[in-house]
Design an enzyme around this catalytic site. Structure first.
Site, PDB file in Angstrom:
ATOM      1  N   ASP A  49       0.783  -1.153  -0.215  1.00 15.28           N
ATOM      2  CA  ASP A  49       0.028   0.086  -0.001  1.00 15.28           C
ATOM      3  C   ASP A  49       0.879   1.340   0.135  1.00 15.28           C
ATOM      4  O   ASP A  49       1.883   1.185   0.726  1.00 15.28           O
ATOM      5  CB  ASP A  49      -0.943  -0.124   1.118  1.00 15.28           C
ATOM      6  N   GLU A  89       1.524   0.278  -4.829  1.00 14.61           N
ATOM      7  CA  GLU A  89       1.053   1.476  -5.167  1.00 14.61           C
ATOM      8  C   GLU A  89       2.285   2.414  -5.630  1.00 14.61           C
ATOM      9  O   GLU A  89       2.759   2.784  -4.508  1.00 14.61           O
ATOM     10  CB  GLU A  89       0.021   2.167  -4.441  1.00 14.61           C
TER      11      GLU A  89
END
Length: 665
Positions: A348, A377
């Site tokens: 993340d 990400e």
């Protein structure tokens, strides 16, 4: 709130027999780095060893408890300072079943009880760590559990799911709805006989299940599971423990551990690997959280003004560049791999972490098993407190071999930009997005036919290899594809939306990047128009399994795309040079049409001259192709690889409106 920079020059005198004079550190770089394996609890029937890295502490106490919540301490023991900032103590006797906390004294102040930062077993709600015998946490057959075979990252097809979303529907036929064990139940169906659960995943043909955060997180009260609660879980509390609300018993520490392992083993037996969604970039709380209660200031970055930095937009950002935070992340992923047999990690807000840390994680995972996949990400929610050139951002992926990032360029070029729900793109016929689609189809690499238009182009070509490029059109944290199509084409019929849904999935599953499907997209699942549904109730987030009957044609189409991709290596070359050599875009001269040719035989494929045309226009189009006889395998929203859908001869292909055509020689 101001962060207390513990770059302390002096400290109070020693207090008590096991207290020490406060160390003096001029910067966080001066903090000692523990060189051994970072274990806070090592159990044996005769004695249990406890340890806590707390280099700025004057004193550290260990408290033992009968249960994971309530009651007073059975015993409190002063720990002894040791080398490299580690405090230790050994308690004689068999402590199995006991719970424990640490309490750290810094600058004469006791900070409060914490299960530690490296707790691997906890009681309800994760407030106390637990003493467990790890040999008793393995389900039957665990020693024989093996990862399903994976020859190349190019062979991966990822399915992103949340435990509750996937199994909470009352029509799912699943007994352990919303639990780890839901993914262990074979033979579950809807009342109409449609396969659900793990059998649905096998039927679809995905290779990897990416499960939203399954570590112990803060937002769900495990003592109140009789009332509805929902969260995605991006609010970490204990990084190295399974979440208790997904277990059948959150009070008994061994249960969540064993049931998580049962889930992994069942997926492995089904031929599916398991990806862990990890959120090392921030914690749920800062003050009062485990990091701050142990070594205040160290694990987080600060702004020049002395406040907690906040590139996560969640109140803090962790400092991966500091030696012990880097060590923490490395040992944590190794724990999930070694103890739980996890096969991959999705990071993340990976852009908050530094490149050196991500490469160190890749290196240690390669030493365990190089087939473990790592992606994340490639951005942050704000500007991190490190220079851009040091961060694991998407544009720096070239410096991180073996690590992949999500392509927002392909996503936005297909369905429209993030944060602007009403704006569509290629799929609904808005012109000017062909460059981003082509960029996605080649897997984000340098290609002689990508970015040749001086007006329509992607900002940067960033992948060295197509396996570093995650191809997707929707995921958990925005409108899913079905909702996006409803908003961007409000007048479209369900049949029209289904056609565009198939068109978007065709682009994803014929991309040379690694395809990624949001759970339920294969049956046109919607979230009632809610984009950020992180804490929305089940009626918003749960997959309605009736949709598998209603949209069986969409499911069969996506299933057919996956089967085609798996059967034909031309769609997954896995090498940038091969893609440049064997994939070429065909001239079409029209907006909202993209066509490409794959030199199948040169890729070792049984199909030759594979041609894919994506037509997002509202009228049929003709595309010129090399003259020859072609077998049709995809046309009009249907796929048939076995007998085909007819033959075409000549030097042109006619493609129906809002559909894909795939042919080969």
């Amino acid at each position: 709130m101001k962060v207390k920079h513990l770059l302390i020059m002096s400290m109070l005198a020693t207090v008590g027999c096991n207290s020490v004079q406060q160390k003096s550190y001029h910067s966080f770089d001066d903090y000692p780095v523990y060189d051994g394996e970072w274990n806070e609890m090592l159990y044996s029937p005769s004695a249990t060893q406890f340890a806590l890295w707390a280099p700025t502490a004057q004193e550290v106490n260990l408290s033992l408890y009968e249960s994971g919540t309530g009651g007073t301490a059975l015993q409190t023991i002063a720990m002894k300072p040791g080398k490299e900032g580690m405090w230790t103590t050994t308690v004689e006797g068999d402590l199995k079943g006991r719970f424990y906390t640490f309490n750290v004294n810094v600058e004469g102040k006791w900070l409060g009880e914490t299960p530690g930062v490296m707790a691997k077993a906890v009681g309800v709600n994760g407030n106390r760590a637990a003493v467990v015998d790890w040999s008793e946490t393995n389900p039957e057959g665990w020693e024989q559990d093996v990862r399903p075979a994976l020859k190349s990252f190019a062979d991966i097809v990822i399915y992103e799911m949340h435990h509750r979303d996937f199994s909470m529907d009352s029509l799912s036929g699943i007994q352990h709805r919303g639990k780890f064990l839901a993914l262990t139940e074979a033979g579950t169906t809807t009342p109409k006989g449609e396969k659900t659960g793990i059998d649905h995943l096998k039927e679809l043909g995905v290779t990897h299940v990416h499960i939203l955060p399954s570590f112990d997180y803060s937002s769900v009260d495990e003592e109140q599971l009789d009332r509805p609660q929902y969260n995605w879980g991006y609010d970490p509390k204990n990084y190295n423990v399974p979440e208790g609300s997904y277990a059948t018993d959150p009070y008994t520490p061994e249960v969540r551990i064993r049931e998580f392992k049962q889930m992994v083993m069942a997926l492995h037996q089904a031929g599916i690997r398991v990806v862990m969604d990890v959120v090392y970039n921030h914690t749920a709380v800062t003050e009062g959280g485990n990091f701050e209660l142990t070594v205040p200031g160290y694990f987080y970055r600060q702004t020049p003004e002395g406040t907690f930095a906040n590139a996560s937009a969640c109140g803090n950002e962790t400092a991966s560049e500091r030696a012990m935070m880097r060590k923490y992340m490395i040992e944590s992923v190794c724990h999930w791999v070694n103890e739980y047999h996890i096969d991959g990690f999705r990071f993340d807000l990976m852009g908050i972490h530094d490149i050196e840390t991500m490469n160190a994680i890749r290196k240690v995972l390669d030493e365990i098993d190089p087939s473990i996949y790592v992606y994340g990400e490639g951005w942050a929610a704000g500007a991190p407190q490190l220079p851009q050139e040091l961060l694991a951002m998407k544009n720096n992926i070239g410096q991180m071999p073996g690590i992949a990032a999500f392509s927002d360029e392909l996503r936005d070029s297909l369905r429209g930009p993030f944060g602007h729900d009403e704006q569509g793109a290629f799929v609904i016929g808005r012109p000017g997005h062909e460059a981003g689609v082509k960029f996605g189809l080649v897997g984000g690499i340098e290609h002689p036919q990508v970015n040749v238009d001086s007006v329509h182009r992607v900002p940067k070509i960033w992948a060295n290899q197509p396996t570093q490029f995650i191809s997707y059109v929707s995921c958990h944290d925005d409108m899913c594809l079905a909702d996006r199509l409803k908003v961007t084409l409000p007048g479209a019929s369900e049949k029209e939306r289904a056609a565009l849904h198939k068109l978007a999935e065709t682009a994803i599953l014929t991309s040379q990047g690694v395809p990624f499907i949001f759970a339920g997209d294969e049956v046109m699942r919607d979230k009632k128009g809610v984009a950020n549904s992180y804490n929305s109730p089940d009626e918003i987030n749960t997959i309605d399994w009736k949709l598998k009957t209603t949209h069986r044609d969409v499911f069969d189409y996506v299933k057919g795309l996956i089967a085609m991709r798996k059967a034909h290596p031309a769609f997954r070359m896995g090498d940038a040079d091969k893609v440049r050599e064997h994939m070429a875009f065909l001239p079409v001269g029209l907006d909202n049409v993209v066509a490409f040719r794959l030199d199948g035989k040169s890729c070792g494929d049984t199909w030759d001259n594979i041609i894919v045309v994506l037509n997002a226009r509202q009228e049929k189009v003709r595309v010129d192709v090399p003259a020859g006889d072609y077998q049709v395998v995809c046309r009009g929203g249907k796929i048939d690889m076995e007998t085909g859908l007819g033959r075409i001869s000549g030097n042109g292909l006619e493609v129906a409106p809002r559909s894909a055509l795939i042919v080969h020689q």
